[in-house]
Design a protein around this motif. Structure first.
Motif, PDB file in Angstrom:
ATOM      1  N   ILE A   1      16.502   7.343 -28.601  1.00 39.76           N
ATOM      2  CA  ILE A   1      17.754   6.652 -28.898  1.00 39.76           C
ATOM      3  C   ILE A   1      17.563   5.447 -29.821  1.00 39.76           C
ATOM      4  O   ILE A   1      18.338   5.224 -30.738  1.00 39.76           O
ATOM      5  CB  ILE A   1      18.464   6.224 -27.588  1.00 39.76           C
ATOM      6  CG1 ILE A   1      18.895   7.478 -26.814  1.00 39.76           C
ATOM      7  CG2 ILE A   1      19.672   5.354 -27.887  1.00 39.76           C
ATOM      8  CD1 ILE A   1      19.560   7.191 -25.488  1.00 39.76           C
ATOM      9  N   ARG A   2      16.471   4.724 -29.597  1.00 40.07           N
ATOM     10  CA  ARG A   2      16.224   3.545 -30.432  1.00 40.07           C
ATOM     11  C   ARG A   2      16.192   3.918 -31.911  1.00 40.07           C
ATOM     12  O   ARG A   2      16.804   3.270 -32.758  1.00 40.07           O
ATOM     13  CB  ARG A   2      14.893   2.894 -30.033  1.00 40.07           C
ATOM     14  CG  ARG A   2      14.482   1.715 -30.899  1.00 40.07           C
ATOM     15  CD  ARG A   2      13.225   1.030 -30.370  1.00 40.07           C
ATOM     16  NE  ARG A   2      12.063   1.912 -30.355  1.00 40.07           N
ATOM     17  CZ  ARG A   2      11.272   2.139 -31.408  1.00 40.07           C
ATOM     18  NH1 ARG A   2      11.535   1.535 -32.561  1.00 40.07           N
ATOM     19  NH2 ARG A   2      10.239   2.935 -31.318  1.00 40.07           N
TER      20      ARG A   2
ATOM     21  N   TYR B   1      19.095  -2.459 -32.319  1.00 37.81           N
ATOM     22  CA  TYR B   1      19.025  -1.755 -31.047  1.00 37.81           C
ATOM     23  C   TYR B   1      18.625  -2.705 -29.926  1.00 37.81           C
ATOM     24  O   TYR B   1      17.810  -3.608 -30.108  1.00 37.81           O
ATOM     25  CB  TYR B   1      17.997  -0.621 -31.119  1.00 37.81           C
ATOM     26  CG  TYR B   1      17.728   0.016 -29.770  1.00 37.81           C
ATOM     27  CD1 TYR B   1      18.638   0.896 -29.219  1.00 37.81           C
ATOM     28  CD2 TYR B   1      16.581  -0.297 -29.045  1.00 37.81           C
ATOM     29  CE1 TYR B   1      18.425   1.461 -27.982  1.00 37.81           C
ATOM     30  CE2 TYR B   1      16.346   0.266 -27.797  1.00 37.81           C
ATOM     31  CZ  TYR B   1      17.273   1.144 -27.265  1.00 37.81           C
ATOM     32  OH  TYR B   1      17.064   1.702 -26.043  1.00 37.81           O
ATOM     33  N   ASP B   2      19.212  -2.485 -28.783  1.00 44.73           N
ATOM     34  CA  ASP B   2      18.838  -3.240 -27.597  1.00 44.73           C
ATOM     35  C   ASP B   2      19.263  -2.409 -26.383  1.00 44.73           C
ATOM     36  O   ASP B   2      20.045  -1.466 -26.529  1.00 44.73           O
ATOM     37  CB  ASP B   2      19.553  -4.598 -27.588  1.00 44.73           C
ATOM     38  CG  ASP B   2      18.881  -5.560 -26.621  1.00 44.73           C
ATOM     39  OD1 ASP B   2      17.804  -5.228 -26.101  1.00 44.73           O
ATOM     40  OD2 ASP B   2      19.449  -6.648 -26.385  1.00 44.73           O
ATOM     41  N   PHE B   3      18.716  -2.737 -25.234  1.00 47.87           N
ATOM     42  CA  PHE B   3      19.176  -2.003 -24.062  1.00 47.87           C
ATOM     43  C   PHE B   3      19.074  -2.885 -22.827  1.00 47.87           C
ATOM     44  O   PHE B   3      18.364  -3.894 -22.802  1.00 47.87           O
ATOM     45  CB  PHE B   3      18.377  -0.719 -23.868  1.00 47.87           C
ATOM     46  CG  PHE B   3      16.970  -0.938 -23.353  1.00 47.87           C
ATOM     47  CD1 PHE B   3      15.934  -1.208 -24.223  1.00 47.87           C
ATOM     48  CD2 PHE B   3      16.696  -0.872 -21.991  1.00 47.87           C
ATOM     49  CE1 PHE B   3      14.644  -1.414 -23.765  1.00 47.87           C
ATOM     50  CE2 PHE B   3      15.416  -1.072 -21.522  1.00 47.87           C
ATOM     51  CZ  PHE B   3      14.383  -1.352 -22.405  1.00 47.87           C
TER      52      PHE B   3
ATOM     53  N   THR C   1      20.670   2.873 -17.542  1.00 49.60           N
ATOM     54  CA  THR C   1      20.348   2.075 -18.727  1.00 49.60           C
ATOM     55  C   THR C   1      21.515   2.116 -19.697  1.00 49.60           C
ATOM     56  O   THR C   1      22.035   3.191 -20.002  1.00 49.60           O
ATOM     57  CB  THR C   1      19.105   2.642 -19.442  1.00 49.60           C
ATOM     58  OG1 THR C   1      18.055   2.848 -18.487  1.00 49.60           O
ATOM     59  CG2 THR C   1      18.621   1.698 -20.529  1.00 49.60           C
TER      60      THR C   1
ATOM     61  N   HIS D   1      22.400   1.545 -23.477  1.00 44.96           N
ATOM     62  CA  HIS D   1      21.808   1.352 -24.806  1.00 44.96           C
ATOM     63  C   HIS D   1      22.871   0.734 -25.711  1.00 44.96           C
ATOM     64  O   HIS D   1      24.016   1.180 -25.732  1.00 44.96           O
ATOM     65  CB  HIS D   1      21.358   2.692 -25.378  1.00 44.96           C
ATOM     66  CG  HIS D   1      20.295   3.354 -24.551  1.00 44.96           C
ATOM     67  ND1 HIS D   1      18.954   3.193 -24.779  1.00 44.96           N
ATOM     68  CD2 HIS D   1      20.382   4.164 -23.470  1.00 44.96           C
ATOM     69  CE1 HIS D   1      18.258   3.895 -23.885  1.00 44.96           C
ATOM     70  NE2 HIS D   1      19.106   4.491 -23.079  1.00 44.96           N
TER      71      HIS D   1
ATOM     72  N   GLU E   1      23.057   5.707 -20.062  1.00 48.34           N
ATOM     73  CA  GLU E   1      22.099   6.714 -19.595  1.00 48.34           C
ATOM     74  C   GLU E   1      21.926   6.580 -18.099  1.00 48.34           C
ATOM     75  O   GLU E   1      21.555   5.523 -17.612  1.00 48.34           O
ATOM     76  CB  GLU E   1      20.766   6.496 -20.323  1.00 48.34           C
ATOM     77  CG  GLU E   1      19.610   7.288 -19.760  1.00 48.34           C
ATOM     78  CD  GLU E   1      18.269   6.884 -20.397  1.00 48.34           C
ATOM     79  OE1 GLU E   1      18.221   6.596 -21.608  1.00 48.34           O
ATOM     80  OE2 GLU E   1      17.266   6.836 -19.664  1.00 48.34           O
TER      81      GLU E   1
ATOM     82  N   SER F   1      12.209   1.293 -22.568  1.00 51.18           N
ATOM     83  CA  SER F   1      13.230   2.261 -22.171  1.00 51.18           C
ATOM     84  C   SER F   1      12.569   3.556 -21.695  1.00 51.18           C
ATOM     85  O   SER F   1      11.619   4.049 -22.291  1.00 51.18           O
ATOM     86  CB  SER F   1      14.152   2.535 -23.361  1.00 51.18           C
ATOM     87  OG  SER F   1      14.369   3.906 -23.522  1.00 51.18           O
TER      88      SER F   1
ATOM     89  N   ASN G   1      13.674   6.441 -21.757  1.00 47.08           N
ATOM     90  CA  ASN G   1      13.921   7.407 -22.811  1.00 47.08           C
ATOM     91  C   ASN G   1      12.715   7.536 -23.730  1.00 47.08           C
ATOM     92  O   ASN G   1      12.314   8.620 -24.128  1.00 47.08           O
ATOM     93  CB  ASN G   1      15.149   6.909 -23.583  1.00 47.08           C
ATOM     94  CG  ASN G   1      15.590   7.853 -24.663  1.00 47.08           C
ATOM     95  OD1 ASN G   1      15.071   7.784 -25.761  1.00 47.08           O
ATOM     96  ND2 ASN G   1      16.516   8.736 -24.332  1.00 47.08           N
ATOM     97  N   GLU G   2      12.131   6.401 -24.061  1.00 48.05           N
ATOM     98  CA  GLU G   2      11.038   6.368 -25.021  1.00 48.05           C
ATOM     99  C   GLU G   2       9.684   6.513 -24.348  1.00 48.05           C
ATOM    100  O   GLU G   2       8.782   7.171 -24.858  1.00 48.05           O
ATOM    101  CB  GLU G   2      11.105   5.023 -25.758  1.00 48.05           C
ATOM    102  CG  GLU G   2      10.277   4.962 -26.986  1.00 48.05           C
ATOM    103  CD  GLU G   2      10.914   4.045 -28.018  1.00 48.05           C
ATOM    104  OE1 GLU G   2      10.213   3.632 -28.919  1.00 48.05           O
ATOM    105  OE2 GLU G   2      12.133   3.755 -27.892  1.00 48.05           O
TER     106      GLU G   2
ATOM    107  N   HIS H   1      28.039   9.196 -24.285  1.00 46.20           N
ATOM    108  CA  HIS H   1      28.118   8.525 -25.581  1.00 46.20           C
ATOM    109  C   HIS H   1      29.440   7.793 -25.751  1.00 46.20           C
ATOM    110  O   HIS H   1      30.476   8.242 -25.270  1.00 46.20           O
ATOM    111  CB  HIS H   1      27.947   9.526 -26.712  1.00 46.20           C
ATOM    112  CG  HIS H   1      26.603  10.171 -26.731  1.00 46.20           C
ATOM    113  ND1 HIS H   1      26.281  11.253 -25.944  1.00 46.20           N
ATOM    114  CD2 HIS H   1      25.469   9.870 -27.422  1.00 46.20           C
ATOM    115  CE1 HIS H   1      25.019  11.596 -26.167  1.00 46.20           C
ATOM    116  NE2 HIS H   1      24.501  10.778 -27.048  1.00 46.20           N
TER     117      HIS H   1
END
Lengths: 228, 228
Positions: free
Chosen positions: A82-83, A93-95, A126, A128, A138, A158, A160-161, A218
Motif C-alpha cells: 500500500i505504501r 504515506y502514513d498509517f 490499520t 492507511h 485494513e 505496517s 501489509n509490508e 478503500h
DNA sequence: TTGGCTAATATGTCTAGACATAATGCAAGT
DNA sequence: ACTTGCATTATGTCTAGACATATTAGCCAA
C-alpha cells in the motif's frame, strides 16, 4: 534483417487479428513456420509459447496449434504494497495502528483460512493514509503460529509490508466486492455510513500454513485498474 | 533422474522461500547453476525467465539475477464472456436488450475512448440474467466506425460476446469501483437506490481504433475473485 | 571531481539436432 | 460394433555452442 522471436510473435498476432487465421483455425506447424520465416524451430516455439501463455493460441501435442475461439481475456493485477501504491500516486504515506490484540477469531475467519474453529489469532486494524486523508482501512487476522519470532511492532512497520519480506508466502487469492460502509468504517474514515466502498479481501497461504486474512476497505472513489 | 526446467524452477523457488537466497540477494549465474544441476545453460535460463515473469526474480544483463526485494504480487484475472461466467456458476443465462440507439456520446465517454468531442456512437443497454434474476446491467458505447458491416442484431447476440469473435481486439483496460446504484439501475435491477454496486468499466482498443466503452454494474453481493 | 571511453561479464537470443510425450486415427482382433 | 494396440505426428523440452546486447567497473583525461 534477421527475425527474432518477438517479431515472429508480432507477425503471428497480426495474422490472427487480420483474420488470416480466424478464431478456431489450425495454424501451420512449427516446422512449416520455421521454414517460412527462415529461423530455427525453437525460435518459432518461443513465439508460439508466449502467445499460448497470453491465451491467444491453444496448443496441444499431436493436435497442433489453433487460434483460441473465445479468447479468454486475461488482465493482470499488480498488487503493490500500500505504501508504494500511495507514493506512486504522488501522495505522502502514513498509517495508524488502531487495534492489536489476540483473540478467538470468528468462525467465518477461521473457515476461510482453513483453521480449526476457535483458533486464537492476532487481530490488527490499520488505517492507511494518503496525503493525510484516509485511504484504506485494513482489518487483518494473522496466524501467530506461522510468524517468525520475534514478531515486530506493527505500530512501527505496517503488517501489509512486513509480511511480504518476512514470511515466505506461497499462494493466495483476492476478491473484490462492493459493500456499504459499516458504522465503524464510516467513523474511522470520516464518511457517511452506507457509502459504497470497494472492498478487497485477501487470504494468503505460506509454507507453514495459512498466514493471514485481510480486508481492505478503500476510500470512496477508489479505482482498481488493470490492463490487458 | 534427469532435471527439467520446471524442477529447476521449483528448486530455485524453494531456496528463495527457505531464505537460502534472501530478498535482494544476488543468486549464482546461469553458468554456475547449470553446472550445479548438471543441465545446459538454456535450461536454467528457461527456469529463471519464468520466475522473472512471475515477479519473483529481477534480472539484468551484466548485473546478474537477484531475488525481488519487494515482490510485487501479481494476480491474474480471467475475464470470461458473461454467458460463460453465468453458466459456470450453474445458472441459466439470458439477456434483454433494453436500449439500442445512436447518439452523440457525452464528453467523458469520447474522452476515455480518445474520440473527438461530439462523436456519434451506438448506445446499448443490456441486462444480463442469471437464473432469471438480474446479474449485470451493461451499458455500452460502441464505435460504429470500427464495426464490420453488417453489424448484427444485438437483441439476438449479446454485444459482450459478439465483439470478442468479430472485432480484432488489441488492448484495453478494466477498472473496478464501488458505486451507489442510480435510480435507473435500481429500477432495472429491482434493488434499492444507493445500494453498493461493484462496477467494472472496460475500454477496448482494436486495430482500427477505439472499439467500445462498457460499464458493467454487478448485482449486490457479486465477487470478482483472482488467485495468485 | 567529472565525464566519457573501454573491457569485462551476465543475461538474451539463436541454431541445429535430438529425444520425450501426448494425442490421434487407423488397423487388427474380439 | 467395440475395444485394443500401434504407428504417426505435432508440440515439449533438452543440449552444446555461438553471437548479441546491455550494463557495470575501472581507467583515463579534462
Amino acid at each position: 534483417m534477421t527475425l527474432g522471436w518477438e517479431e515472429i510473435r508480432a507477425e503471428v498476432l497480426r495474422r490472427i487479428r487480420a483474420r488470416d487465421w480466424p478464431p478456431g483455425a489450425l495454424i501451420p506447424g512449427e516446422e512449416a513456420l520455421a521454414e517460412e520465416f527462415g529461423v530455427a524451430r525453437a525460435t518459432v516455439n518461443r513465439a508460439l509459447t508466449a502467445l499460448a501463455e497470453a491465451g491467444v493460441l491453444e496448443r496441444r501435442k499431436r493436435a497442433g496449434t489453433r487460434v483460441a475461439a473465445l479468447p479468454v481475456r486475461r488482465a493482470r493485477l499488480e498488487i503493490p504494497v500500500i505504501r508504494l501504491d500511495v507514493l506512486g500516486r504522488g501522495l505522502t504515506y502514513d498509517f495508524r495502528l488502531l487495534a492489536d490484540r489476540e483473540e478467538a477469531a470468528p468462525v467465518p475467519v477461521t473457515a476461510r483460512l482453513g483453521l480449526p474453529e476457535g483458533a486464537r489469532l492476532r487481530y490488527l486494524e490499520t488505517l492507511h493514509l494518503a496525503g493525510g486523508r484516509p485511504f484504506v482501512l485494513e482489518t487483518r487476522w494473522l496466524n501467530p503460529a506461522v510468524l517468525p519470532d520475534p514478531a515486530p511492532d506493527f505500530a512501527a512497520v505496517s503488517a501489509n509490508e512486513w509480511l511480504v519480506t518476512h514470511v515466505p508466502l506461497v499462494s493466495g487469492d483476492i476478491a473484490f466486492t462492493a459493500e456499504p460502509a459499516s458504522s465503524r468504517e464510516a467513523e474511522v474514515m470520516g464518511i457517511a455510513p452506507g457509502t459504497a466502498l470497494l472492498v478487497a479481501e485477501r487470504t494468503t497461504q505460506g509454507t507453514l500454513g495459512p498466514v493471514t486474512l485481510a480486508r481492505l476497505a478503500h476510500a470512496p472513489g477508489h479505482r482498481v485498474t488493470m490492463t490487458f
